[in-house]
Design a protein around this motif. Structure first.
Motif, PDB file in Angstrom:
ATOM      1  N   ILE A 113       0.853  -1.191   0.000  1.00 22.36           N
ATOM      2  CA  ILE A 113       0.000   0.000   0.000  1.00 22.36           C
ATOM      3  C   ILE A 113       0.890   1.243   0.000  1.00 22.36           C
ATOM      4  O   ILE A 113       1.847   1.334   0.764  1.00 22.36           O
ATOM      5  N   GLY A 114       0.565   2.202  -0.838  1.00 17.56           N
ATOM      6  CA  GLY A 114       1.291   3.466  -0.830  1.00 17.56           C
ATOM      7  C   GLY A 114       2.612   3.390  -1.584  1.00 17.56           C
ATOM      8  O   GLY A 114       3.044   2.333  -2.059  1.00 17.56           O
ATOM      9  N   GLU A 115       3.269   4.543  -1.686  1.00 17.44           N
ATOM     10  CA  GLU A 115       4.506   4.635  -2.463  1.00 17.44           C
ATOM     11  C   GLU A 115       5.691   4.006  -1.743  1.00 17.44           C
ATOM     12  O   GLU A 115       6.582   3.440  -2.379  1.00 17.44           O
ATOM     13  N   TYR A 116       5.718   4.111  -0.410  1.00 21.45           N
ATOM     14  CA  TYR A 116       6.824   3.546   0.370  1.00 21.45           C
ATOM     15  C   TYR A 116       6.252   2.592   1.415  1.00 21.45           C
ATOM     16  O   TYR A 116       5.678   3.019   2.411  1.00 21.45           O
ATOM     17  N   SER A 117       6.395   1.292   1.169  1.00 22.27           N
ATOM     18  CA  SER A 117       5.995   0.309   2.174  1.00 22.27           C
ATOM     19  C   SER A 117       7.048  -0.786   2.206  1.00 22.27           C
ATOM     20  O   SER A 117       7.809  -0.945   1.253  1.00 22.27           O
TER      21      SER A 117
END
Length: 443
Positions: free
Chosen positions: A428-432
């Motif tokens: 999920i999201g750009e940085y996980s």
């Protein structure tokens, strides 16, 4: 530190769509960061954006209705990937498909006698062990989520093989069926089922060491009685036969607890390094068990047991696998049986008191986490989300929207408003995280 007196919200092309001044927070004690707050809650246009401050850009984020839907879908589906004793077909598991695992005969610790069939259930965390107390509490979290927020879960499709009832209940049933196998005829319950040592980082079907069923514990008996009683009431609408089995198993383990009041702990034998899940006492587990049994049956015997348990030193608002008092409190407060008003007020006041304390913790944290600096350790997101659960319980029980807002703050921290700028829900999201402690990922 960098200059961030002002901030902008930009679209993905870099055009500024909103701007404002930041508000200094000061030093966040746990991280040592100098923190400023950028409030852009007045900007509500749907789209994908970044925050720009001090010449730096944040990860991208979306503004839209139902922005948490993907997070809920992925988190709910995660339990399917933990299934043991079966193959995960590509149709349901995608790249996480694997062969049938952990179906060889297990043996009983100390005798090496062949154990009864104990296949099934969910793998625990990043390893392949199966643990009654942790599994029961995980199932209870999902069951209470379903009970408290049916609109979010009742019609949610998880792409799993079963049908005929809400998918989330089908998934929990897979774990409950295994828990029932861990119960002995006298109502006592084996504590765990693992190999002697944690498996190397291999796929589950390649973990072929001898499976061992370890001795009973009173915590396991109490947690099984509790979750089976809770589940019996919920599944009655969808599967009466299964509901009846659950109620029978709950009663059997509850009677074992009544007949065996002494604490039966579990500690790993020498040479075993799989999870212990030991405790210092079983008071909160018994409180939860007797509360669920009273909620299910209305039996005065359990009501008396609850009064006895309240004389002990129990933390009444915890939702963890080691302290289950909050689950017992929810069971009592939500039940439709006759209740003691003094106990009701005591439990509500305790949730209110704990939520007020956690609110202070959240306010004193630069990122809003209701955690002290000593709460950051292996698995600390459990502490973060337990804080969220306590806020939710306090909000529901007291009608305070303020506590609800602080519950949401804990979700914000998990999803990226934290010192590392990382979303802790994988994918999920750009940085996980891309290298979680999870054996199939490594294999």
């Amino acid at each position: 530190p960098f200059d961030c007196d002002f901030f902008e919200i930009t679209d993905l092309k870099g055009s500024t769509v909103f701007s404002g001044e930041t508000v200094p927070f000061g030093t966040d004690e746990a991280s040592g960061d100098e923190v400023c707050t950028a409030d852009f809650s007045k900007f509500t246009e749907a789209g994908e954006y970044r925050v720009k401050a001090g010449g730096k850009l944040s990860a991208s984020f979306r503004i839209e209705e139902n922005v948490y839907e993907e997070v809920l879908d992925r988190a709910a589906k995660a339990f399917y990937f933990m299934r043991c004793g079966c193959r995960l077909d590509e149709r349901y598991a995608g790249v996480w498909k694997h062969g049938k695992c952990h179906t060889a005969d297990a043996v009983l610790w100390g005798s090496n006698e062949k154990a009864p069939d104990v296949t099934g259930g969910w793998h625990d965390a990043g390893d392949y062990g199966r643990y009654v107390t942790a599994g029961a509490v995980a199932a209870a979290h999902l069951l209470y989520a379903f009970r408290l927020f049916p609109g979010a879960l009742e019609n949610r499709k998880l792409n799993i093989p079963e049908s005929g009832m809400p998918d989330i209940l089908s998934e929990v049933k897979y774990e409950l069926e295994w828990l029932l196998k861990m119960q002995l005829p006298d109502g006592s319950v084996y504590h765990k089922l693992t190999t002697m040592m944690h498996a190397p980082f291999v796929m589950p079907e390649n973990d072929t060491d001898q499976l061992i069923v370890f001795p009973v514990s009173s915590m396991a008996a109490a947690d099984l009685a509790a979750v089976c009683a809770l589940a019996a009431g919920i599944y009655e609408k969808y599967d009466k036969e299964f509901s009846g089995r659950l109620a029978k198993a709950a009663k059997l383990s509850a009677e074992w607890l009544c007949d065996n009041p002494a604490f039966v702990d579990f500690r790993n034998p020498e040479g075993c390094n799989t999870g212990t899940y030991g405790q210092w006492d079983d008071c909160s587990n018994r409180w939860w068990a007797f509360a669920e049994m009273y909620a299910l049956t209305g039996d005065e015997n359990y009501r008396g047991k609850l009064a006895d348990m309240l004389k002990k030193d129990i933390t009444l608002t915890e939702f963890g696998y080691g302290e289950t008092g909050g689950l017992g409190s929810l069971a009592y407060l939500l039940c439709d049986k006759e209740k003691n008003e003094d106990i009701v007020n005591k439990l509500k006041n305790e949730f209110r008191r704990v939520a007020a304390y956690m609110k202070k913790l959240s306010d004193s944290c630069g990122y809003g986490a209701a955690m002290s600096k000593n709460d950051y350790y292996w698995g600390s997101n459990m502490m973060l989300l337990q804080s969220g659960m306590k806020f939710i319980a306090a909000s529901l029980l007291t009608g305070s929207d303020e506590f609800y807002d602080f519950a949401l703050e804990q979700l914000h921290v998990l999803l990226g408003k934290n010192a590392l700028g990382v979303c802790y829900v994988t994918g999920i999201g750009e940085y996980s995280p891309v290298r979680p402690h999870y054996r199939p990922r490594a294999a």
